[in-house]
Design an enzyme around this catalytic site. Structure first.
Site, PDB file in Angstrom:
ATOM      1  N   SER A 163      18.603   7.770   9.700  1.00 48.15           N
ATOM      2  CA  SER A 163      18.540   9.039  10.427  1.00 48.15           C
ATOM      3  C   SER A 163      19.780   9.907  10.256  1.00 48.15           C
ATOM      4  CB  SER A 163      18.289   8.785  11.916  1.00 48.15           C
ATOM      5  OG  SER A 163      19.377   8.108  12.499  1.00 48.15           O
ATOM      6  N   LYS A 206      18.540  10.851  21.714  1.00 49.37           N
ATOM      7  CA  LYS A 206      19.554  11.556  20.928  1.00 49.37           C
ATOM      8  C   LYS A 206      19.924  12.895  21.575  1.00 49.37           C
ATOM      9  CE  LYS A 206      18.262   9.354  16.590  1.00 49.37           C
ATOM     10  NZ  LYS A 206      17.642   9.503  15.250  1.00 49.37           N
TER      11      LYS A 206
END
Length: 284
Positions: A163, A206
């Site tokens: 990611s 996140k």
């Protein structure tokens, strides 16, 4: 007697021929024995494919390093030994890690140093990020080493996953193309060979980490424009209480901005991403 004289004659002839050959070799001009040298101004024309413009990367110049913070998902494994059986409980939470890149003289290697340790998927993402950034900038990196450094929480044993691939590609591009970066922006997303930004998991975790890290803008992959919300509807039927859950999809940008107080934009390509992370594109 006749045979002996004939033999001597042959030897004398051979000796004479050898002396003549040696004399001729010594007197040959040196320029005739050496490979021919081109006169000044002569050039060799390269094939079109070979002569494609490549920018030489000179390490050590100003701007040979860059850094940003990235949101990641950290897994914690807790072992509960209460009772006769022990079981592991895995929890996930978002955290911010410092990611930096440096370009130095080298042999075309991609090096990653992390605290904590890094997994295989993370290393693969770093290698791909270098390839994509070099292709985007048309820079020859065969004489340089690319060093990525990742600093995360000390209580986590390993960081893995792809990611941060998009962020690493942007960091390297900022060095190769001398692009100043806005440190109040953070990015999550994979990177594809074609420069596409791919979707990732843990968007809400996140977003929470980015908010705590005092970031003002979170860049998400275009493929993460929807998130799954699971509200619960309850009603009473006599003494029974009935609950029903359904999984509606909601717009990620709207949901995160309303519930986490951080602005969100989407990026589909590396060029989209660069437009948001440039310092001139700072979000107030």
């Amino acid at each position: 007697m006749w045979i002996r004289e004939r033999t001597l004659t042959i030897l004398l002839v051979l000796s004479l021929v050898a002396n003549v050959f040696l004399l001729a070799f010594v007197l040959v001009p040196e320029s005739d024995l050496s490979p021919s040298l081109s006169e000044p101004g002569d050039t060799e024309t390269l094939p079109a494919a070979t002569a494609a413009p490549l920018l030489a990367m000179e390490a050590g110049e100003n701007g040979s390093a860059a850094s940003l913070q990235a949101p990641v998902i950290l897994q914690k494994i807790e072992v509960d030994r209460g009772g006769p059986f022990a079981y592991e409980e895995v929890t996930e939470e978002g955290a911010m890690v410092n990611v930096s890149v440096e370009v130095v003289d080298g042999r075309g290697r991609v090096l990653v140093q992390t605290t904590p340790l890094m997994g295989i998927a993370f290393q693969d993402a770093a290698n791909l990020a270098v390839v994509v950034a070099a292709n985007h900038s048309h820079v020859d990196l065969t004489g340089s080493d690319i060093i990525f450094s990742i600093q995360g929480p000390e209580d986590i044993s390993e960081i893995d996953g792809p990611s941060a691939g998009a962020l690493m590609a942007v960091l390297l591009l900022s060095v190769l193309e001398d692009i100043p970066l806005n440190e109040s922006v953070t990015v999550t997303g994979t990177i594809g060979e074609d420069g596409k930004i791919g979707p990732v998991g843990g968007i809400l975790e996140k977003a929470e980490a980015a908010r705590h890290g005092e970031k003002t803008l979170l860049i998400l992959p275009a493929g993460n424009d929807q998130i799954l919300d699971q509200p619960e509807e309850s009603r009473s039927l006599g003494r029974l209480r009935i609950s029903r859950q359904w999984p509606p999809f909601v717009d990620s940008k709207e949901y995160i901005e309303e519930n986490y107080g951080i602005e969100v934009e989407y990026a589909d390509t590396l060029d989209d991403l660069l437009a948001y992370v440039r310092l001139s594109a700072a979000v107030s």
